[in-house]
Design an enzyme around this catalytic site. Sequence first.
Site, short mmCIF file in Angstrom:
data_model
loop_
_atom_site.label_atom_id
_atom_site.label_comp_id
_atom_site.label_asym_id
_atom_site.label_seq_id
_atom_site.Cartn_x
_atom_site.Cartn_y
_atom_site.Cartn_z
N ASP A 1 0.78 -1.25 0.00
CA ASP A 1 0.00 0.00 0.00
C ASP A 1 0.82 1.30 0.00
O ASP A 1 0.44 2.28 0.68
CB ASP A 1 -0.96 0.03 1.20
CG ASP A 1 -1.99 -1.08 1.17
OD1 ASP A 1 -1.94 -1.93 0.27
OD2 ASP A 1 -2.85 -1.11 2.07
N LYS B 1 -6.34 -5.19 -3.43
CA LYS B 1 -7.02 -5.81 -2.29
C LYS B 1 -8.07 -4.86 -1.76
O LYS B 1 -7.91 -3.65 -1.85
CB LYS B 1 -6.00 -6.17 -1.20
CG LYS B 1 -5.33 -4.96 -0.54
CD LYS B 1 -4.38 -5.44 0.52
CE LYS B 1 -3.74 -4.31 1.31
NZ LYS B 1 -4.65 -3.33 1.91
N CYS C 1 -2.40 -2.80 7.48
CA CYS C 1 -2.26 -3.70 6.31
C CYS C 1 -0.97 -4.51 6.33
O CYS C 1 -0.95 -5.65 5.86
CB CYS C 1 -2.42 -2.89 5.04
SG CYS C 1 -4.11 -2.24 4.89
#
Length: 199
Positions: free
Chosen positions: A28, A111, A144
Amino acid sequence: MKSVLVPQYRVVDTVRLPAGKTAIIVVDMQNDFVKPQGKLHVPTAKETIEPIRRLLEKAREKGVRIFYTKDTHYDDDPEYDIWGEHVKKGTWGWEIIDELKPREGDIVVEKTRYDGFYGTPLDDLLRVYKIEYLVIVGTVANICVLHTAASAALRWYKVIVPMDGISALNEFDYHASLRQIDFLYKGIIVESVDGIIFE
Ligand code: ZN
């Protein structure tokens, strides 16, 4: 407010990994999380850009496979109720930062939740390439990154996390994540990306 100490965790200087069985997962590193104009800015994320860049350069030289996760939401995603709108597909904030742009041959996995494995082809792709070791970097450490590290460990991948490759919104979250990765998931915490040797 009550304060607590984070228990100690083990940190190593050096880790040697077999290049052909190792993958990097960059979690991310998208504009909304890394850039000050982003919608969910993590101020310390910018300090990880240069170490991650060095790690990727070293990995590419040795033919280590590189994966990126890209947090991805659509209109009316229930996560917006928790965090506000962020990384909406197609927006600037959703894009991976220019400094770490994926190159040809890298694999980008979209995701929809914190875990890079949940509802994605990541596990299947890693198995196709017979990957056993995952070097996980990116943001946010306790969200995450930790969910993805946990999910990897539950599938018996060996997880390696360099301390200069992850970032969190506060020090507690940062150290608590590393503590969990060491204590619970039996991952290897390495002091710096520079201590990771691919051979
Ligand atoms: Zn999200």
